[in-house]
Design an enzyme around this catalytic site. Structure first.
Site, PDB file in Angstrom:
ATOM      1  CE  LYS A   1      -4.365 -20.234 -20.528  1.00  0.00           C
ATOM      2  NZ  LYS A   1      -5.106 -18.936 -20.275  1.00  0.00           N
TER       3      LYS A   1
ATOM      4  CE  LYS B   1      -3.048 -19.556 -28.426  1.00  0.00           C
ATOM      5  NZ  LYS B   1      -4.841 -19.960 -27.332  1.00  0.00           N
TER       6      LYS B   1
ATOM      7  CE  LYS C   1      -4.000 -12.928 -24.166  1.00  0.00           C
ATOM      8  NZ  LYS C   1      -5.876 -12.233 -24.703  1.00  0.00           N
TER       9      LYS C   1
HETATM   10  P1  AMP Z   1      -6.983 -14.922 -25.049  1.00  0.00           P
HETATM   11  O1  AMP Z   1      -6.302 -14.296 -25.156  1.00  0.00           O
HETATM   12  O2  AMP Z   1      -6.936 -16.561 -25.000  1.00  0.00           O
HETATM   13  O3  AMP Z   1      -8.296 -14.755 -24.349  1.00  0.00           O
HETATM   14  O4  AMP Z   1      -8.624 -15.325 -26.050  1.00  0.00           O
HETATM   15  C1  AMP Z   1      -9.791 -14.327 -26.466  1.00  0.00           C
HETATM   16  C2  AMP Z   1      -9.955 -14.943 -27.946  1.00  0.00           C
HETATM   17  O5  AMP Z   1      -8.964 -14.770 -29.289  1.00  0.00           O
HETATM   18  C3  AMP Z   1     -10.656 -16.403 -28.192  1.00  0.00           C
HETATM   19  O6  AMP Z   1     -11.432 -16.331 -29.036  1.00  0.00           O
HETATM   20  C4  AMP Z   1     -10.034 -16.673 -28.869  1.00  0.00           C
HETATM   21  O7  AMP Z   1      -9.492 -18.405 -29.437  1.00  0.00           O
HETATM   22  C5  AMP Z   1      -8.757 -15.919 -29.675  1.00  0.00           C
HETATM   23  N1  AMP Z   1      -7.820 -16.489 -29.968  1.00  0.00           N
HETATM   24  C6  AMP Z   1      -6.252 -16.168 -29.277  1.00  0.00           C
HETATM   25  N2  AMP Z   1      -5.279 -16.645 -29.938  1.00  0.00           N
HETATM   26  C7  AMP Z   1      -5.651 -17.055 -30.918  1.00  0.00           C
HETATM   27  C8  AMP Z   1      -4.896 -17.433 -32.284  1.00  0.00           C
HETATM   28  N3  AMP Z   1      -3.849 -17.498 -32.474  1.00  0.00           N
HETATM   29  N4  AMP Z   1      -5.216 -17.054 -33.326  1.00  0.00           N
HETATM   30  C9  AMP Z   1      -6.887 -17.342 -32.701  1.00  0.00           C
HETATM   31  N5  AMP Z   1      -7.665 -16.964 -32.216  1.00  0.00           N
HETATM   32  C10 AMP Z   1      -7.012 -16.313 -31.260  1.00  0.00           C
END
Ligand code: AMP
Ligand code: TRP
Length: 346
Positions: free
Chosen positions: A123, A206, A209
């Site tokens: 990041k 990956k 968002k």
């Molecule tokens: P975040 O959007 O970074 O706050 O992620 C929230 C949750 O979603 C965490 O448990 C991440 O590991 C999961 N997550 C985010 N992006 C992915 C992805 N592309 N594939 C699987 N899990 C994801």
């Protein structure tokens, strides 16, 4: 047969997890996290789910968008099956104990540990000097989120494994330094066929968002047409699908779409290949699009309905925060006592 004399485990099973309200949620969040959250709730375990707005501001967030994204993420949780009566659902900044324990853990975690965190490196990018101090300390706040509830299980996507392991290190060091057995060592729960959903434009990245290309992801707010179109246009290769999972080696885009299909269908990649072996993407993609629309469109419809009444969402979050606080405060007070803080206000 139950053995009444068996020693009780020191910590009752309790699930905690969080998602950042930094923009809309994606199919990756749904399959990697949210869907698991619902399953844990439905297993009857105590479940606490948090919209981590304090984590979100480790990178710049426009205030109006942050407020909207927080309510929308709450709507996504409820639309996906989180019942705010059975689970505790709240946003992090409404429970001040997170920041307080986060500070304590800043004093437990070592710089050497933080320097190994790959998410910070990703990041912060090349210009780490310009990253916020909060982005660097982020995993210590995450440890506080989890340990403030004495949570034992943390369902997350694959990318969060390192942070949950750091949480265990922080808990172990706290317990060791103060000679107590106060914090549990929580376990990451990384299950299912899609623990790492990849970008629809690049199977080695990956799905996120924050990707500048909207075509790279499926948003939980996308309608049926948008979902189907993004899947039709997803990057693939010209070969037919193989008959075994090993045949996906070196084909990241193919693997990703098979994993997504399996996760949405509640099946396995092997079973999906049994069904589609020898078929090309011209046949597979429309089936995947139908399945995705079938599973996701009801969620986006329900989200839109809930978002029509933001005051009700705010009430749900307020009630969740009260319930969270009732669990967190005594654990924080006990932590301060262990550390040696004078707590004389009664
Ligand atoms: P975040 O959007 O970074 O706050 O992620 C929230 C949750 O979603 C965490 O448990 C991440 O590991 C999961 N997550 C985010 N992006 C992915 C992805 N592309 N594939 C699987 N899990 C994801
Ligand atoms: N770091 C997590 C992510 O980006 C979000 C998060 C914050 C979290 N606190 C948490 C996840 C506690 C699980 C438990 O995905």
């Amino acid at each position: 047969m139950t053995d009444d004399n068996a020693p009780k485990p020191r910590f009752a099973p309790r699930v905690f997890s969080g998602i950042q309200p930094s923009g809309g949620l994606t199919l990756g969040n749904y399959l990697g996290a949210l869907k698991r959250f619902v399953e844990k709730q439905d297993e009857g375990i105590e479940t606490i789910y948090c919209l981590v707005d304090m984590h979100a501001i480790t990178v710049w967030q426009d205030p109006a968008k942050l407020r909207h994204a927080t309510r929308e993420a709450a709507a996504a949780f409820i639309a996906a099956g989180i019942d705010p009566e059975r689970s505790v659902l709240f946003n992090q900044s409404q429970v001040g104990a997170h920041a307080e324990l986060g500070w304590v853990f800043n004093c437990i975690a070592r710089l050497g540990w933080m320097n190994r965190m790959t998410q910070f490196k990703d990041k912060a990018g090349k210009n780490a000097e310009a990253a916020s101090l909060g982005l660097y300390a982020y995993p210590a706040l995450m440890a506080a989120d989890i340990l403030l509830y004495h949570a034992t299980e943390v369902p997350v996507g694959d990318d969060q494994k390192q942070h949950v392991e750091l949480t265990r290190d922080i808990a172990a060091k706290f317990n060791h330094d103060y000679g107590v057995e106060f914090f549990p060592l929580p376990a990451p729960v990384i299950e299912g066929a899609a623990t790492r959903v990849m970008s629809l434009r690049d199977g080695t990245k990956k799905m996120s968002k924050s990707d500048p290309s909207d075509a790279s992801r499926i948003n939980l707010t996308d309608d049926a047409d948008a979902i189907a179109q993004k899947i039709r246009r997803a990057k693939t290769d010209p070969d037919p699908l193989p008959d075994a999972v090993e045949g996906l080696e070196g084909r990241p885009e193919a693997r990703n779409l098979v994993n997504i299909y399996a996760a949405l269908a509640g099946s396995t990649p092997a079973a999906v290949l049994d069904e589609f072996a020898g078929q090309g993407f011209g046949a597979f993609k429309p089936r995947l699009a139908d399945l995705a629309v079938d599973r996701l469109a009801p969620i986006s419809r329900e989200m839109a309905r809930l978002m029509a009444d933001p005051a009700e969402i705010d009430r749900i979050l307020a009630r969740g925060a009260d319930r969270a606080e009732a669990i967190a405060r005594p654990i924080l007070e006990r932590t301060f006592e262990i550390i040696g803080m004078v707590r004389s206000r009664g």
